[in-house]
Design an enzyme around this catalytic site. Structure first.
Site, PDB file in Angstrom:
ATOM      1  CB  CYS A   1     -63.295 -37.288 -54.874  1.00 27.05           C
ATOM      2  SG  CYS A   1     -64.081 -36.478 -56.263  1.00 27.05           S
ATOM      3  CG  LEU A   2     -64.788 -32.573 -49.743  1.00 31.28           C
ATOM      4  CD1 LEU A   2     -66.192 -33.144 -49.744  1.00 31.28           C
ATOM      5  CD2 LEU A   2     -64.212 -32.650 -48.345  1.00 31.28           C
TER       6      LEU A   2
END
Lengths: 107, 132
Positions: B69-70
């Site tokens: 999750c970036l």
């Protein structure tokens, strides 16, 4: 109203002059009028053809590679080919995230 | 065939070798702790690569399937990023998790409330990856 300086004063100033200018060299500096000379999308110099055009070796009528540079209002520059693919997804400058609008195009 | 995406990747690789970010190596090494893979599409760099951990991770911002999750790998992607930039971002996420936007709520909760237990779980995860 200021008084006119007396002629005597200017003569005094002349005799007190500490140095005279004998020679001066003008130095001119130049740079591209763009913030970056490498297209940040394909990482090739903007004055050369972009990676896509190099791969397809697109040539114009005169046998030159027809890959132009585009400058945004933010003064960031990219290859027109690279930028036209990106703005289809996101109409922002990839470097500063400002709304992308073309300032000028050319070489 | 040499496509624009491949040519761009070669430039990324050259930059990675010439100017590697601290702690990142541009060559294969045999002491990898965590295995991950990246799928790079032909639309690169207009589309971000899909980066996923193959080793099991215990991290607030890594999903159970290894997905990361970036923001820069999703909605904040810019075609000016390259492989070095992605690696630097992942490195920074690993050492500095963001528990406020958790992909693994258990890891996020432990990270915030019980750092010792969190570190124990991470350590166990790393040790397991050496065995696998």
């Amino acid at each position: 109203m200021s008084e006119e300086p007396e002629p005597m004063d200017t003569d005094n100033q002349k005799s007190e002059k500490m140095f005279t200018l004998k020679k001066w060299n003008a130095v001119a500096m130049w740079s591209w009028d763009v913030e970056c000379d490498t297209c940040a999308i394909c990482r090739v110099q903007v004055m050369d053809a972009c990676l896509r055009c190099q791969a397809e070796s697109k040539k114009d009528y005169y046998g030159k590679q027809d890959c132009v540079v585009v400058w945004g209002e933010c003064n960031h520059s990219f290859h027109y080919c690279c930028m036209s693919l990106w703005v289809k997804q996101n109409n922002r400058c990839p470097l500063c995230q400002q709304e992308w609008s073309i300032q000028r195009m050319g070489k | 065939m040499s496509t624009p995406a491949r040519r761009r990747l070669m430039r990324d690789f050259k930059r990675l070798q010439e100017d590697p970010p601290t702690g990142v190596s541009g060559a294969p090494t045999d002491n990898n702790i965590m295995i991950w893979n990246a799928v790079i599409f032909e639309e690169y760099p207009n589309k971000p690569p899909t980066v996923r951990f193959v080793s099991h991770m215990f991290h607030p911002n890594v999903y159970a399937d290894g997905g990361i999750c970036l923001d820069i790998l999703q909605n904040r992607w810019s075609p000016t990023y390259d492989v070095s930039a992605i690696l630097t971002s992942i490195q920074s996420l690993l050492s500095d998790p963001n528990p406020n936007s958790p992909a693994n709520s258990m890891a996020a909760q432990l990270y915030k409330e019980n750092r010792r237990e969190y570190e124990k779980r991470v350590k166990a995860c790393v040790e397991q990856s050496f065995i696998d």
